[in-house]
Design a protein around this motif. Structure first.
Motif, PDB file in Angstrom:
ATOM      1  N   PRO A   1      29.205  37.933  41.448  1.00  0.00           N
ATOM      2  CA  PRO A   1      30.595  37.721  40.996  1.00  0.00           C
ATOM      3  C   PRO A   1      30.956  38.507  39.735  1.00  0.00           C
ATOM      4  CG  PRO A   1      29.578  35.631  41.612  1.00  0.00           C
ATOM      5  CD  PRO A   1      28.482  36.652  41.632  1.00  0.00           C
ATOM      6  N   ASP A   2      29.960  38.865  38.929  1.00  0.00           N
ATOM      7  CA  ASP A   2      30.253  39.586  37.687  1.00  0.00           C
ATOM      8  C   ASP A   2      30.564  41.060  37.912  1.00  0.00           C
ATOM      9  OD1 ASP A   2      29.873  37.299  36.195  1.00  0.00           O
ATOM     10  OD2 ASP A   2      27.727  37.654  35.937  1.00  0.00           O
ATOM     11  N   ILE A   3      30.459  41.500  39.150  1.00  0.00           N
ATOM     12  CA  ILE A   3      30.825  42.888  39.442  1.00  0.00           C
ATOM     13  C   ILE A   3      32.310  43.120  39.194  1.00  0.00           C
ATOM     14  CG2 ILE A   3      30.970  44.617  41.287  1.00  0.00           C
ATOM     15  CD1 ILE A   3      28.515  43.417  42.526  1.00  0.00           C
ATOM     16  N   SER A   4      33.102  42.062  39.272  1.00  0.00           N
ATOM     17  CA  SER A   4      34.545  42.195  39.072  1.00  0.00           C
ATOM     18  C   SER A   4      34.915  42.346  37.601  1.00  0.00           C
ATOM     19  CB  SER A   4      35.261  40.963  39.650  1.00  0.00           C
ATOM     20  OG  SER A   4      34.814  39.779  38.992  1.00  0.00           O
ATOM     21  N   LEU A   5      33.953  42.161  36.688  1.00  0.00           N
ATOM     22  CA  LEU A   5      34.244  42.311  35.263  1.00  0.00           C
ATOM     23  C   LEU A   5      34.492  43.776  34.921  1.00  0.00           C
ATOM     24  CD1 LEU A   5      31.475  39.939  33.844  1.00  0.00           C
ATOM     25  CD2 LEU A   5      33.923  39.448  34.011  1.00  0.00           C
ATOM     26  N   SER A   6      35.003  43.975  33.707  1.00  0.00           N
ATOM     27  CA  SER A   6      35.236  45.333  33.238  1.00  0.00           C
ATOM     28  C   SER A   6      33.952  46.151  33.289  1.00  0.00           C
ATOM     29  CB  SER A   6      35.761  45.286  31.800  1.00  0.00           C
ATOM     30  OG  SER A   6      35.745  46.569  31.214  1.00  0.00           O
ATOM     31  N   LEU A   7      34.095  47.433  33.556  1.00  0.00           N
ATOM     32  CA  LEU A   7      32.929  48.304  33.678  1.00  0.00           C
ATOM     33  C   LEU A   7      32.099  48.310  32.399  1.00  0.00           C
ATOM     34  CD1 LEU A   7      31.554  50.358  35.614  1.00  0.00           C
ATOM     35  CD2 LEU A   7      32.865  52.148  34.459  1.00  0.00           C
ATOM     36  N   GLN A   8      32.729  48.133  31.256  1.00  0.00           N
ATOM     37  CA  GLN A   8      32.028  48.146  29.972  1.00  0.00           C
ATOM     38  C   GLN A   8      31.723  46.746  29.441  1.00  0.00           C
ATOM     39  OE1 GLN A   8      30.886  50.936  28.774  1.00  0.00           O
ATOM     40  NE2 GLN A   8      31.855  52.094  30.415  1.00  0.00           N
ATOM     41  N   HIS A   9      31.888  45.745  30.274  1.00  0.00           N
ATOM     42  CA  HIS A   9      31.527  44.385  29.873  1.00  0.00           C
ATOM     43  C   HIS A   9      30.018  44.316  29.655  1.00  0.00           C
ATOM     44  CE1 HIS A   9      30.897  40.028  30.061  1.00  0.00           C
ATOM     45  NE2 HIS A   9      32.194  39.890  29.841  1.00  0.00           N
ATOM     46  N   PRO A  10      29.543  43.562  28.656  1.00  0.00           N
ATOM     47  CA  PRO A  10      28.099  43.503  28.384  1.00  0.00           C
ATOM     48  C   PRO A  10      27.255  43.109  29.583  1.00  0.00           C
ATOM     49  CG  PRO A  10      29.318  42.522  26.571  1.00  0.00           C
ATOM     50  CD  PRO A  10      30.324  42.841  27.634  1.00  0.00           C
ATOM     51  N   LYS A  11      27.769  42.260  30.459  1.00  0.00           N
ATOM     52  CA  LYS A  11      26.981  41.882  31.638  1.00  0.00           C
ATOM     53  C   LYS A  11      26.831  43.060  32.594  1.00  0.00           C
ATOM     54  CE  LYS A  11      27.903  36.898  31.640  1.00  0.00           C
ATOM     55  NZ  LYS A  11      28.428  35.746  32.403  1.00  0.00           N
ATOM     56  N   ARG A  12      27.895  43.835  32.756  1.00  0.00           N
ATOM     57  CA  ARG A  12      27.801  45.024  33.604  1.00  0.00           C
ATOM     58  C   ARG A  12      26.844  46.041  32.989  1.00  0.00           C
ATOM     59  NH1 ARG A  12      32.214  46.004  37.002  1.00  0.00           N
ATOM     60  NH2 ARG A  12      31.046  47.842  37.639  1.00  0.00           N
ATOM     61  N   ILE A  13      26.917  46.214  31.673  1.00  0.00           N
ATOM     62  CA  ILE A  13      26.020  47.154  30.997  1.00  0.00           C
ATOM     63  C   ILE A  13      24.573  46.710  31.154  1.00  0.00           C
ATOM     64  CG2 ILE A  13      25.351  48.054  28.740  1.00  0.00           C
ATOM     65  CD1 ILE A  13      28.250  48.006  27.927  1.00  0.00           C
ATOM     66  N   LEU A  14      24.335  45.398  31.030  1.00  0.00           N
ATOM     67  CA  LEU A  14      22.973  44.876  31.179  1.00  0.00           C
ATOM     68  C   LEU A  14      22.432  45.168  32.567  1.00  0.00           C
ATOM     69  CD1 LEU A  14      21.232  42.175  32.295  1.00  0.00           C
ATOM     70  CD2 LEU A  14      20.556  43.278  30.167  1.00  0.00           C
ATOM     71  N   MET A  15      23.250  44.939  33.588  1.00  0.00           N
ATOM     72  CA  MET A  15      22.794  45.192  34.958  1.00  0.00           C
ATOM     73  C   MET A  15      22.473  46.667  35.158  1.00  0.00           C
ATOM     74  SD  MET A  15      25.003  42.675  37.470  1.00  0.00           S
ATOM     75  CE  MET A  15      26.583  42.620  36.620  1.00  0.00           C
ATOM     76  N   ARG A  16      23.342  47.555  34.666  1.00  0.00           N
ATOM     77  CA  ARG A  16      23.084  48.986  34.815  1.00  0.00           C
ATOM     78  C   ARG A  16      21.813  49.394  34.087  1.00  0.00           C
ATOM     79  NH1 ARG A  16      28.637  49.592  33.829  1.00  0.00           N
ATOM     80  NH2 ARG A  16      28.270  50.368  31.728  1.00  0.00           N
ATOM     81  N   ARG A  17      21.636  48.895  32.851  1.00  0.00           N
ATOM     82  CA  ARG A  17      20.449  49.262  32.074  1.00  0.00           C
ATOM     83  C   ARG A  17      19.173  48.779  32.765  1.00  0.00           C
ATOM     84  NH1 ARG A  17      19.541  50.768  26.756  1.00  0.00           N
ATOM     85  NH2 ARG A  17      17.471  50.250  25.948  1.00  0.00           N
ATOM     86  N   ALA A  18      19.196  47.533  33.253  1.00  0.00           N
ATOM     87  CA  ALA A  18      18.010  46.991  33.904  1.00  0.00           C
ATOM     88  C   ALA A  18      17.677  47.754  35.184  1.00  0.00           C
ATOM     89  CB  ALA A  18      18.215  45.511  34.202  1.00  0.00           C
ATOM     90  N   ILE A  19      18.695  48.071  35.969  1.00  0.00           N
ATOM     91  CA  ILE A  19      18.461  48.794  37.224  1.00  0.00           C
ATOM     92  C   ILE A  19      17.944  50.202  36.940  1.00  0.00           C
ATOM     93  CG2 ILE A  19      19.595  49.782  39.250  1.00  0.00           C
ATOM     94  CD1 ILE A  19      21.428  47.290  39.245  1.00  0.00           C
ATOM     95  N   ASP A  20      18.533  50.874  35.956  1.00  0.00           N
ATOM     96  CA  ASP A  20      18.054  52.210  35.589  1.00  0.00           C
ATOM     97  C   ASP A  20      16.599  52.166  35.152  1.00  0.00           C
ATOM     98  OD1 ASP A  20      20.470  53.332  36.162  1.00  0.00           O
ATOM     99  OD2 ASP A  20      21.181  53.389  34.084  1.00  0.00           O
ATOM    100  N   TYR A  21      16.252  51.157  34.380  1.00  0.00           N
ATOM    101  CA  TYR A  21      14.872  51.036  33.896  1.00  0.00           C
ATOM    102  C   TYR A  21      13.924  50.737  35.065  1.00  0.00           C
ATOM    103  CZ  TYR A  21      11.708  50.532  29.910  1.00  0.00           C
ATOM    104  OH  TYR A  21      10.717  50.731  28.982  1.00  0.00           O
ATOM    105  N   GLU A  22      14.358  49.877  35.977  1.00  0.00           N
ATOM    106  CA  GLU A  22      13.515  49.568  37.134  1.00  0.00           C
ATOM    107  C   GLU A  22      13.274  50.815  37.977  1.00  0.00           C
ATOM    108  OE1 GLU A  22      15.149  46.367  39.369  1.00  0.00           O
ATOM    109  OE2 GLU A  22      14.471  44.819  37.971  1.00  0.00           O
ATOM    110  N   ILE A  23      14.301  51.642  38.114  1.00  0.00           N
ATOM    111  CA  ILE A  23      14.137  52.887  38.874  1.00  0.00           C
ATOM    112  C   ILE A  23      13.122  53.789  38.191  1.00  0.00           C
ATOM    113  CG2 ILE A  23      15.314  55.001  39.591  1.00  0.00           C
ATOM    114  CD1 ILE A  23      17.830  53.300  40.038  1.00  0.00           C
ATOM    115  N   ARG A  24      13.155  53.852  36.872  1.00  0.00           N
ATOM    116  CA  ARG A  24      12.165  54.649  36.140  1.00  0.00           C
ATOM    117  C   ARG A  24      10.753  54.111  36.349  1.00  0.00           C
ATOM    118  NH1 ARG A  24      13.793  54.845  30.016  1.00  0.00           N
ATOM    119  NH2 ARG A  24      11.700  55.752  29.944  1.00  0.00           N
ATOM    120  N   LEU A  25      10.641  52.786  36.492  1.00  0.00           N
ATOM    121  CA  LEU A  25       9.327  52.165  36.666  1.00  0.00           C
ATOM    122  C   LEU A  25       8.856  52.177  38.111  1.00  0.00           C
ATOM    123  CD1 LEU A  25       9.898  49.082  34.333  1.00  0.00           C
ATOM    124  CD2 LEU A  25       8.430  51.048  33.851  1.00  0.00           C
TER     125      LEU A  25
END
Length: 876
Positions: free
Chosen positions: A481-505
């Motif tokens: 449900p948080d996908i509907s938040l603003s692109l720069q919302h901290p929850k969206r940023i957290l999801m992007r950062r975590a996914i990017d890090y998981e891809i690196r790992l």
């Protein structure tokens, strides 16, 4: 030498030792080593049942050899300072040994064994104090406090000891780190023995508490910069999700004092109370004076030209609370403070051995009062203590994450706390796993409440690493449900950062498959459209400059000389100026040269280093602006190089930070260039209309700041070494010339020795690097002024973010407002991380940077200046 080593003993005994340890020769233990080991391993089965037998065994060792008294005292010091959860039981052992018949020795005739051991123990405590080994000192004070309750140590001398520590708080200009550690020594000791001290009419417990209260009140301003929840506006109550350590100690003391310390027995284990009342000769603690801090500081040249002492700033410690008080202990209560303090000490001591630390943390209830924690599955039930019956695993995870999320940085490397949580999950997955999951959800909820941007990044990194250790399993659908938040919302940023890090790992395809379908949609902006990797801008044949780039690439791939490549670039530039008169040929040529070089080195890190080192002359030529028209400057050339790097590695942002660091190392660009790029070209893709700083750009800025500060430190050390060598040579010269040292010797004028060429060069380098350090700090501050408080380019979003009403309406914030809010967070972190350096240059930096700041009364300007004033120690 430590015989326990923070878990080192058990690590050496563990069958799971590495190959190197298996090859080592087995060294037979001496009787002294076996005695120390015996003391350290006390209580591992049942401490209460072992007490009497343990005391008798120690007595027998002394009967066999009276010299064992010092060995026993030494072993007790190691045990007390490396196993804090056993302190009350070791106090009980000393209490029992005070009842032992007197033993005649050469040094002490007719003195009880307990008295002899305590006399020797005090000498060790004094050595800890002289070295300002604060943790060891504090744990020894806890032992003395328990012995005071056991009536072994006199209440008056214990009070005098605590008063000596509280006196540190009244020292003029006392650093916060020193005051905090001294205050904890006094506070924790008083928590244990306050009731006994109060019985002595000459002791004034209120005076100790008042001294702590006065100091805590004096730190209110600095607390605003290190609270885990950001509040930029004033006159607002903080969110209660964290407790400051001194505030917690003070609160616990006030609760105890209100009840005449009757709750101490409900908060601290006191096994010595079951022993027969002691009626022998008590022990008087000698008077002490807490020594001043040892000056082992870095120096740098200040604005006045003198050397300034710079030490890493120590701030108040806020520990995040994740659960309610009926689940985990409230550290503002006596019992809650006692539990958290013991767990934090264990985590700190056993940093050397995370596996042993995890085991001891899960066994911690054995050392607490029965009913403190809920019984584990399969264990016999017990009657809970009123107000306790906490969940052990939730308490442990909350304590570890609290230590990980300290601001401005944790005590140990973040990877230690991450690995410790992993070990706990492996030891007890059925109980620790749910606690970890609840903690993740709780921290995720804090993001919308204003969780500090630095803590949000640490949370995202821990989340990604933890998932990588457990097959990347997470209930991502909870966050859909948080996908509907603003692109720069901290929850969206957290999801992007975590996914990017998981891809690196792991791998791109694997991580994408773990996400629910709504998150896989490209337009959601959560996952990159392609797997991480290089992106050579001129690889597409449709690109207008494809042929030109290929010609340069072929030369570099063929290992042509740098001079040949430069000649070819010069001809390309002339050609482009003829065919594309409207194009910025200088920037294009630089981009082609840098990206071609990066493309050759993109196969691996070693390929990258080889390519850079082979074509250093080419890079220096490009950075100098030689391949430009007369209108371009060197700064423009270096900015173009950085932009080319960012363009090439835009799908692997971490590589941008790595390459920038190497460019600084090879002196292709300066740290100031990096900061300038971050605040200008680096933020071009931001959704905000004004300059801003994201987590990636902050990593870039931090790398530049650390590089500049590190160079100054290295240069200073080199100057100090050369000066020391010259002083030693001068002393040898005087000695060889037979210079008289007699008082009556004829005074001769001292001729100053000329500086050696090496020292002259080192001093010149130090001066240059110091100016560079000042420049990069100034440029960073200027960048934040432009983003948040500049009168020449006002940012309406900056004003909106620091308004109380707008903060409560942040659910309606636009992307630009969220971006500005994140920039505010990085400005705060810049100030608290580099406050020692900012204080050294505060006059010049403040004058120059604030010349273009807005009017006082503007919310953004007021907030900006308040943060700066707190950082530099000025009046807010």
């Amino acid at each position: 030498m430590s015989y326990h080593g923070g878990g080192g003993y058990r690590r050496r005994q563990n069958r799971d030792f590495d190959y190197h340890d298996r090859r080592q020769e087995v060294v037979s233990e001496t009787p002294e080593d076996r005695l120390r080991t015996f003391i350290i391993r006390f209580g591992e089965v049942d401490p209460v049942q072992e007490l009497q037998h343990f005391a008798e065994q120690l007595n027998n060792h002394v009967i066999e050899n009276p010299a064992n008294v010092s060995i026993i005292s030494e072993g007790l010091r190691y045990a007390v300072t490396e196993q804090p959860y056993k302190v009350p039981y070791y106090a009980t052992v000393l209490r029992l040994l005070y009842d032992t018949p007197a033993i005649k020795t050469e040094d002490a005739e007719g003195v009880s064994l307990g008295k002899q051991i305590l006399d020797d123990f005090w000498k060790g405590f004094q050595s800890y104090l002289d070295k300002l080994a604060w943790r060891e000192t504090r744990l020894c004070v806890q032992l003395f406090a328990h012995l005071t309750v056991a009536k072994v140590i006199t209440a008056q001398t214990m009070y005098d000891l605590l008063h000596s520590f509280s006196a540190v708080l009244d020292e003029f200009g006392v650093p916060h780190g020193r005051a905090k550690k001294a205050a904890l020594c006094a506070a924790e000791g008083l928590m244990v023995c306050g009731a006994t001290i109060k019985e002595d009419t000459s002791a004034n417990v209120f005076e100790l508490i008042s001294a702590l209260q006065a100091y805590v009140d004096s730190t209110s301003d600095s607390k605003t910069l290190i609270q885990p929840i950001i509040r930029l506006y004033a006159n607002t109550e903080p969110v209660e999700i964290a407790n400051e350590i001194l505030d917690s100690a003070l609160s616990a003391l006030q609760i105890l004092n209100a009840s005449d310390f009757s709750q101490s027995s409900e908060s601290f284990v006191q096994p010595y109370k079951d022993v027969t009342l002691f009626a022998g000769t008590t022990f008087d603690l000698p008077s002490i004076l807490v020594p001043p801090e040892v000056v082992e500081l870095d120096t740098l040249s200040t604005e006045s030209g003198e050397d300034a002492l710079v030490k890493k700033e120590e701030w108040p410690e806020f520990y995040v609370r994740l659960f309610d008080s009926d689940v985990t202990p409230d550290p503002t209560t006596p019992a809650g403070y006692a539990v958290r303090s013991a767990l934090l000490d264990t985590i700190d001591i056993f940093e050397i051995n995370r596996k042993e630390c995890a085991r001891l943390l899960l066994e911690y209830p054995k050392w607490t009062l029965l009913g403190t924690f809920r019984p584990r599955p399969g264990a016999p039930p017990h009657e809970p203590i009123t107000g306790k019956d906490w969940q052990l695993e939730s308490t442990i995870i909350e304590t570890i994450l609290g230590a990980l999320l300290l601001l401005p940085e944790p005590t140990h490397k973040s990877v230690y706390y991450v690995a410790l949580i992993t070990e706990l999950c492996k030891l007890s997955p059925s109980t620790v796993g749910p606690a970890v999951g609840k903690s993740i959800r709780r921290l995720y909820g804090f993001l919308a409440d204003g969780l500090d941007v630095e803590l949000a990044c640490r949370f995202g990194d821990w989340f990604a690493i933890h998932m990588s250790n457990f097959n990347f399993q997470w209930v991502w659908k909870e966050w859909v449900p948080d996908i509907s938040l603003s692109l720069q919302h901290p929850k969206r940023i957290l999801m992007r950062r975590a996914i990017d890090y998981e891809i690196r790992l792991s791998y791109y395809d694997r991580i994408v498959k773990t996400l629910p379908e709504p998150m896989q949609a490209p337009d959601n902006g959560l996952i990159p459209s392609e797997a991480p990797g290089p992106d050579f801008e001129y690889d597409d044949p449709a690109n207008h400059y494809h042929d030109a780039a290929q010609s340069v690439l072929d030369l570099i791939r063929g290992r042509s000389k740098a001079e040949d490549v430069m000649t070819h670039l010069e001809s390309l530039k002339n050609s482009l100026e003829t065919t594309d008169s409207d194009a910025n040929t200088d920037s294009i040529i630089r981009s082609i040269a840098v990206q071609s070089l990066l493309h050759i080195g993109s196969r691996s890190f070693s390929h990258f280093l080889n390519a850079i080192e082979r074509y250093l002359p080419l890079l220096r030529n490009v950075a100098s602006g030689s391949l430009t028209t007369t209108g371009s400057s060197n700064l423009e050339a270096r900015i173009d190089i950085l932009t080319a790097v960012a363009t090439f590695w835009k799908r692997s942002p971490h590589m941008i930070v790595i390459v920038f660091d190497k460019l600084m190392q090879y002196q292709i660009v300066d740290p100031t260039d990096i900061v300038s790029w971050a605040f200008t070209s680096g933020g071009k893709n931001s959704t905000a209309a004004h300059p801003s700083i994201s987590a990636l750009l902050w990593d870039v800025v931090r790398g530049a700041l650390d590089k500049a500060n590190g160079r100054v430190l290295v240069a200073r050390r080199k100057v100090a070494t050369l000066r020391k060598e010259e002083d030693e040579k001068a002393a040898l010269t005087l000695a060889s010339n037979g210079t008289s040292m007699e008082v009556d010797a004829e005074a001769k004028p001292e001729v100053p020795a000329e500086e050696s060429p090496a020292l002259t060069t080192a001093l010149k380098a130090f001066s240059i690097l110091t100016r560079e350090q000042k420049a990069v700090l100034s440029r960073t501050l200027d960048g934040f002024v432009d983003c948040l408080a500049s009168a020449t380019s006002p940012n309406p979003n900056a004003k909106t973010v620091v308004t109380e009403n707008s903060w409560h309406n942040r659910a309606n914030w636009s992307e630009a407002e969220w971006v500005t809010w994140e920039t505010w967070g990085w400005y705060r972190h810049f100030c608290r991380m580099y406050s020692p350096y900012l204080r050294s240059y505060s006059t010049t930096l403040g004058t120059v940077s604030f010349a273009k700041i807005g009017n006082v009364g503007d919310p953004a300007v007021d907030a900006f200046k308040k943060i700066w004033n707190i950082t530099t120690g000025q009046e807010p």
